[in-house]
Design a protein around this motif. Structure first.
Motif, PDB file in Angstrom:
ATOM      1  N   ASP A  72       0.805  -1.107   0.102  1.00 19.22           N
ATOM      2  CA  ASP A  72       0.054   0.033   0.006  1.00 19.22           C
ATOM      3  C   ASP A  72       0.817   1.312   0.100  1.00 19.22           C
ATOM      4  O   ASP A  72       0.753   2.198  -0.572  1.00 19.22           O
ATOM      5  CB  ASP A  72      -0.922  -0.137   1.270  1.00 19.22           C
ATOM      6  CG  ASP A  72      -2.239  -0.866   0.881  1.00 19.22           C
ATOM      7  OD1 ASP A  72      -2.575  -1.079  -0.063  1.00 19.22           O
ATOM      8  OD2 ASP A  72      -2.940  -1.067   1.878  1.00 19.22           O
ATOM      9  N   THR A  75       2.159   1.549  -3.466  1.00 22.89           N
ATOM     10  CA  THR A  75       0.970   2.309  -4.414  1.00 22.89           C
ATOM     11  C   THR A  75       0.755   3.860  -4.074  1.00 22.89           C
ATOM     12  O   THR A  75       0.730   4.453  -5.152  1.00 22.89           O
ATOM     13  CB  THR A  75      -0.145   1.364  -4.159  1.00 22.89           C
ATOM     14  OG1 THR A  75       0.045   0.102  -4.547  1.00 22.89           O
ATOM     15  CG2 THR A  75      -1.229   1.766  -5.030  1.00 22.89           C
ATOM     16  N   THR A  78       3.485   6.271  -5.331  1.00 22.99           N
ATOM     17  CA  THR A  78       3.912   6.275  -6.521  1.00 22.99           C
ATOM     18  C   THR A  78       3.076   7.351  -7.199  1.00 22.99           C
ATOM     19  O   THR A  78       3.405   8.143  -8.119  1.00 22.99           O
ATOM     20  CB  THR A  78       3.544   5.023  -7.196  1.00 22.99           C
ATOM     21  OG1 THR A  78       4.325   3.933  -6.826  1.00 22.99           O
ATOM     22  CG2 THR A  78       3.903   4.743  -8.819  1.00 22.99           C
ATOM     23  N   VAL A 106       1.737   1.231 -10.131  1.00 21.77           N
ATOM     24  CA  VAL A 106       0.193   1.116  -9.518  1.00 21.77           C
ATOM     25  C   VAL A 106      -0.583   0.088  -9.722  1.00 21.77           C
ATOM     26  O   VAL A 106      -1.159  -0.582  -8.684  1.00 21.77           O
ATOM     27  CB  VAL A 106      -0.874   2.547 -10.039  1.00 21.77           C
ATOM     28  CG1 VAL A 106      -1.991   2.434  -9.913  1.00 21.77           C
ATOM     29  CG2 VAL A 106      -0.106   3.787  -9.619  1.00 21.77           C
ATOM     30  N   SER A 110      -1.223  -2.868  -6.670  1.00 18.92           N
ATOM     31  CA  SER A 110      -2.358  -3.190  -6.594  1.00 18.92           C
ATOM     32  C   SER A 110      -2.835  -4.627  -6.525  1.00 18.92           C
ATOM     33  O   SER A 110      -3.516  -5.075  -5.739  1.00 18.92           O
ATOM     34  CB  SER A 110      -3.474  -2.349  -7.600  1.00 18.92           C
ATOM     35  OG  SER A 110      -3.190  -1.110  -7.244  1.00 18.92           O
ATOM     36  N   VAL A 283      -6.575   4.502  -4.791  1.00 20.98           N
ATOM     37  CA  VAL A 283      -5.247   4.510  -4.125  1.00 20.98           C
ATOM     38  C   VAL A 283      -4.865   5.154  -3.067  1.00 20.98           C
ATOM     39  O   VAL A 283      -3.536   5.184  -2.516  1.00 20.98           O
ATOM     40  CB  VAL A 283      -4.086   5.111  -5.531  1.00 20.98           C
ATOM     41  CG1 VAL A 283      -4.480   4.092  -6.535  1.00 20.98           C
ATOM     42  CG2 VAL A 283      -4.389   6.565  -5.660  1.00 20.98           C
TER      43      VAL A 283
END
Length: 314
Positions: A72, A75, A78, A106, A110, A283
């Motif tokens: 996480d 992600t 980023t 991403v 994920s 995100v």
């Protein structure tokens, strides 16, 4: 802004618009986005430190939770720094290579998080359906091996995305009506036939997140069968309570993910700013909420966090 060779056109940079129609409110929107990001960093790093420091928390569920926290962090980190730079300084440009890299991180991380959710569901299945064998099945080497396998699966399954996008011609425009680079956002800019690439993206999404979700549902069907065989109502509630945090994490993560995925492909009548808001929630919010869910609902983590934040002086 475009460079070409004999067969294709590549932009040297892409231009991120942010949230179309709400450009005047970018500065205000950046405030909750920035706060959510800071809370995500604080919550996940605190969780990682607590589990690292406390040997009693190095159980399979908490180790998988650490893996989720790490993925996480990657992600959201980023996306958010560039997003805030866009909102604060109108820094809209992102290089072609940078855009592909952002898109890869991403989507791959994920999918890695999705795999870790499946691993956590398997942990709950073993703990409830085969409690006497839990410690012998999910040993530390097995947990670490599962984490590595799921990490490599996410990297390898999504590595085709930037390779395919690199070979597409982008002769229409280099303007991306989004706050960050997404696979479908880039596919829509291409001036070539993209049905095969779209089908490939759909297939990969199903083989990763879709299959994970189906297996998670199957695991909970088996868990519910085992729970309702228990004679005591209190025992059933207590057993189901051990799954509550995991279920909340799945709902928080999968609902915006599926909405974003489906609207990019089929939601042509949904306003762009709604889709982009949901894509950013996808995100931003789960990385903040996931550690809080476990911190609030899990007594052992809650006690360790309070002890860490407010040490009792002798």
């Amino acid at each position: 802004m475009f460079t070409s060779n004999s067969t294709r056109l590549h932009p040297s940079t892409f231009i991120l618009l942010g949230i179309p129609g709400l450009e005047a409110a970018h500065m205000w929107i950046s405030i909750p986005f920035g706060l959510v990001y800071l809370m995500a960093l604080l919550a996940n790093f605190t969780l990682l430190i607590i589990i690292k420091m406390e040997a009693s928390l190095r159980e399979p569920m908490y180790l998988f939770l650490c893996m989720v926290a790490g993925a996480d962090l990657v992600t959201c980190s980023t996306v958010v720094p560039k997003l805030l730079s866009l909102f604060w300084f109108n820094d809209r440009e992102i290089s072609f290579e940078g855009c592909l890299t952002q898109m890869f991180f991403v989507h791959s991380f994920s999918s890695i998080v999705s795999g870790f959710f499946l691993a956590m569901a398997f942990d709950r299945y073993v703990a409830i359906c085969h409690p006497l064998r839990h410690s012998s099945i999910l040993t530390h080497p097995v947990v670490n091996g599962m984490g590595l396998a799921l990490f490599l699966r996410g990297i390898l399954m999504l590595s085709g995305h930037p390779l395919l996008l690199r070979w597409l011609p982008y002769c229409r425009t280099n303007i991306i009506a989004h706050t960050y680079c997404e696979f479908m956002a880039l596919v829509k800019l291409a001036c070539a036939e993209t049905r095969v690439i779209r089908a490939y993206g759909l297939t990969v999404a199903f083989l990763v997140a879709g299959l994970d979700f189906l297996l998670i549902i199957c695991s909970y069907i088996l868990i519910l069968r085992a729970v309702f065989r228990l004679l005591s109502k209190d025992a059933r509630l207590k057993t189901l309570g051990t799954c509550g945090s995991h279920v909340c994490m799945i709902l928080v993560s999968y609902i915006p993910a599926f909405f974003s995925f489906l609207t990019h492909r089929f939601g042509h009548h949904i306003a762009p700013h709604i889709h982009i808001f949901v894509a950013n929630i996808y995100v931003l919010v789960p990385p903040m909420v996931n550690p809080i869910i476990y911190g609030v609902r899990t007594k052992r983590i809650r006690e360790k966090v309070l002890k860490f934040l407010f040490p009792i002086k002798s």
